[in-house]
Motif scaffolding. Structure first.
Motif: not given
Length: 254
Positions: A93-97, A109-116, A140-151
């Motif tokens: 999941x993520x963002x592709x601009x 919207x899709x990204x925030x849903x999956x993070x939460x 990621x910082x604001x949502x305090x997501x602290x575990x995963x992989x930057x693909x």
């Protein structure tokens, strides 16, 4: 070896899938993460996972497909895979601009849903970020997501360190073997092996010397060999550390 990111059920791989899985099994891989994005992927995972104990899966909606996101369908796919007891992550999941196949607000919207959702399930996230490193980092910082992989990490040293400081591991792909990937090679020199995992992104990003062919987890060794050249550590040591990193991020060991 542990391939932390593979689209194993892509049509480019399917004709040879049984042979590939048998070879992976003979090499005693610790794991291959099958990125499941739709019901077809789930169908294939259900077909193979009992036969091969190295197969694990994640569930996620790629930013390209954010415009088709349906919460009810996502939850159904999640619950189906959860029953296998091999579901270990949310993503990719993520963002592709860069391509913008889905508009920015829809992607967000899709990204925030999956993070939460990942946070609610205590699962790591597999992050796709292209032309979006700053906003991805901030979210990621604001949502305090602290575990995963930057693909498929391909940013500079500054962002390598920023994502690592958040708690993320950096996914190193076959790009590291490309002749023109000098910037990524320099970045890799500046970070610890304890901060990376290896991934093929099969059937994409096939490493040298097999560029032009569909990628598969059997080519993971060429990524490890290139890291060996760059870092100056032995192949066995790099394999050991990246395996341990993968097992920990996916909660397969404490």
């Amino acid at each position: 070896m542990f391939d932390t990111h593979s689209h194993l059920f892509d049509k480019k791989i399917l004709p040879q899938l049984d042979i590939i899985l048998q070879q992976i099994n003979s090499l005693n891989f610790l794991g291959v993460i099958c990125i499941c994005e739709n019901e077809k992927d789930i169908e294939y995972f259900l077909k193979y996972y009992l036969k091969y104990n190295f197969l694990y899966c994640s569930i996620g909606i790629h930013p390209h497909n954010a415009k088709n996101f349906n919460e009810k369908n996502f939850l159904y796919m999640f619950e189906t895979l959860k029953k296998t007891q091999r579901l270990v992550a949310i993503g990719e999941t993520g963002l592709d601009f860069y391509y913008n196949f889905s508009d920015k607000e829809t992607q967000l919207r899709c990204f925030y849903f999956q993070l939460k959702f990942a946070k609610s399930q205590n699962l790591p996230v597999i992050i796709h970020s292209r032309n979006s490193k700053l906003i991805t980092y901030n979210i990621l910082k604001e949502e305090n997501i602290t575990k995963g992989i930057i693909h498929c990490f391909s940013e500079d040293t500054e962002y390598a360190k920023k994502f690592v400081e958040l708690g993320f591991l950096l996914g190193i792909t076959g790009i590291i073997t490309f002749e023109k990937s000098t910037s990524l090679k320099e970045t890799l020199k500046s970070i610890s092996i304890s901060d990376i995992v290896v991934e093929t992104d099969s059937p994409y990003l096939t490493p040298h010397p097999y560029r032009g062919r569909p990628n598969n987890p059997l080519y993971l060794k060429y990524i490890l060999q290139e890291i060996e050249k760059i870092k100056g550590s032995s192949f066995d040591e790099i394999e050991k550390i990246t395996d341990r990193n993968a097992l920990r991020v996916f909660n397969l060991i404490q």
